[in-house]
Design a protein around this motif. Sequence first.
Motif, short mmCIF file in Angstrom:
data_model
loop_
_atom_site.label_atom_id
_atom_site.label_comp_id
_atom_site.label_asym_id
_atom_site.label_seq_id
_atom_site.Cartn_x
_atom_site.Cartn_y
_atom_site.Cartn_z
N ASN A 129 7.39 19.90 1.88
CA ASN A 129 7.86 18.66 1.25
C ASN A 129 6.73 17.64 1.16
OD1 ASN A 129 10.52 19.61 1.11
ND2 ASN A 129 10.87 19.03 3.24
N PHE A 130 6.78 16.87 0.11
CA PHE A 130 5.77 15.84 -0.13
C PHE A 130 6.50 14.49 -0.12
CE2 PHE A 130 3.38 13.19 -3.25
CZ PHE A 130 2.20 13.11 -2.54
N PHE A 131 6.07 13.58 0.75
CA PHE A 131 6.72 12.27 0.86
C PHE A 131 5.75 11.17 0.46
CE2 PHE A 131 8.81 15.00 3.94
CZ PHE A 131 10.15 14.79 3.64
N ILE A 132 6.26 10.20 -0.26
CA ILE A 132 5.47 9.02 -0.61
C ILE A 132 6.17 7.80 -0.04
CG2 ILE A 132 4.59 7.55 -2.47
CD1 ILE A 132 4.37 10.02 -4.19
N TYR A 133 5.42 6.99 0.67
CA TYR A 133 5.98 5.78 1.28
C TYR A 133 5.32 4.57 0.64
CZ TYR A 133 7.34 9.11 4.88
OH TYR A 133 7.86 10.18 5.54
N LEU A 134 6.10 3.57 0.37
CA LEU A 134 5.59 2.30 -0.14
C LEU A 134 5.81 1.25 0.94
CD1 LEU A 134 4.49 0.64 -2.53
CD2 LEU A 134 6.85 0.25 -3.21
N PHE A 135 4.76 0.62 1.37
CA PHE A 135 4.84 -0.35 2.45
C PHE A 135 4.56 -1.75 1.95
CE2 PHE A 135 3.85 3.60 4.61
CZ PHE A 135 4.76 3.57 5.67
N LEU A 136 5.38 -2.67 2.36
CA LEU A 136 5.13 -4.08 2.14
C LEU A 136 4.43 -4.60 3.36
CD1 LEU A 136 5.58 -6.78 0.66
CD2 LEU A 136 7.79 -6.91 1.80
N LEU A 137 3.26 -5.17 3.18
CA LEU A 137 2.46 -5.66 4.31
C LEU A 137 2.74 -7.11 4.58
CD1 LEU A 137 -0.88 -3.95 3.35
CD2 LEU A 137 0.84 -3.14 4.90
N HIS A 183 0.85 -1.19 0.00
CA HIS A 183 0.00 0.00 0.00
C HIS A 183 0.88 1.24 0.00
CE1 HIS A 183 0.58 0.28 4.42
NE2 HIS A 183 0.21 1.54 4.27
N ILE A 184 0.32 2.31 -0.50
CA ILE A 184 1.06 3.56 -0.64
C ILE A 184 0.45 4.59 0.30
CG2 ILE A 184 1.67 5.44 -2.21
CD1 ILE A 184 1.46 3.33 -4.49
N THR A 185 1.31 5.26 1.04
CA THR A 185 0.87 6.33 1.93
C THR A 185 1.65 7.58 1.59
OG1 THR A 185 0.34 4.80 3.71
CG2 THR A 185 0.70 7.08 4.34
N SER A 186 0.97 8.70 1.53
CA SER A 186 1.66 9.97 1.26
C SER A 186 1.41 10.92 2.42
CB SER A 186 1.16 10.57 -0.05
OG SER A 186 -0.22 10.80 0.02
N LYS A 187 2.41 11.78 2.68
CA LYS A 187 2.30 12.75 3.77
C LYS A 187 2.84 14.09 3.29
CE LYS A 187 2.73 9.66 7.69
NZ LYS A 187 3.42 9.37 8.92
N TYR A 188 2.22 15.14 3.74
CA TYR A 188 2.71 16.49 3.51
C TYR A 188 3.36 16.98 4.80
CZ TYR A 188 -0.10 16.72 -0.73
OH TYR A 188 -0.63 16.49 -1.97
N LEU A 189 4.62 17.33 4.73
CA LEU A 189 5.30 17.93 5.87
C LEU A 189 5.86 19.27 5.41
CD1 LEU A 189 7.23 14.82 7.23
CD2 LEU A 189 5.11 15.78 8.10
N SER A 190 5.30 20.34 5.92
CA SER A 190 5.59 21.72 5.50
C SER A 190 5.59 21.83 3.98
CB SER A 190 6.88 22.24 6.13
OG SER A 190 7.93 21.32 6.06
#
Length: 156
Positions: free
Chosen positions: A148-156, A139-146
């Motif tokens: 910067n835009f981060f995208i995380y890819l998680f293996l479940l 699954h893919i999770t994205s976060k906005y921090l100030s």
Amino acid sequence: MDDEWTNFLQRVDCRNEDELFANTELKEELCLWASYRGQTLTKTVRGMMYYRKALEVQAFLDMAKDDDLLDGYKAVELSSEEYSKHERSLLAQCQAVADMKFTYVVSCQQYGIQKRSGDKHAENILKLMTKYVTIIFFHITSKYLSYNFFIYLFLL
């Protein structure tokens, strides 16, 4: 009444809906039945697992001895004490061949959001992961921090 619903009630050995809803053990079966009719992810995963089962049966037909072929794949598939270690190891070999031939990867794009929010859909995806342990779920999770835009890819 819909034929599929009538067939489902017969399969779970219930005469009517009240009897079905009174049986808490059948709740999971009912959820899966409904999911197979409407949820694309559930239908896709089940279809992929049918393909895995076909690969196992093909490996069985390739590797089995004549006696095993006469008994059939279902006899080898059973894991009761009456079967010899040879038949269990044959089943393990068939499963290993199926795992080597094909890798199953599913991307659940909304799972992270659903899990964080406590959505019921996240529980359903978790049930799929535990039911079909050979599938790799991402699954893919994205976060906005100030700024910067981060995208995380998680293996479940």
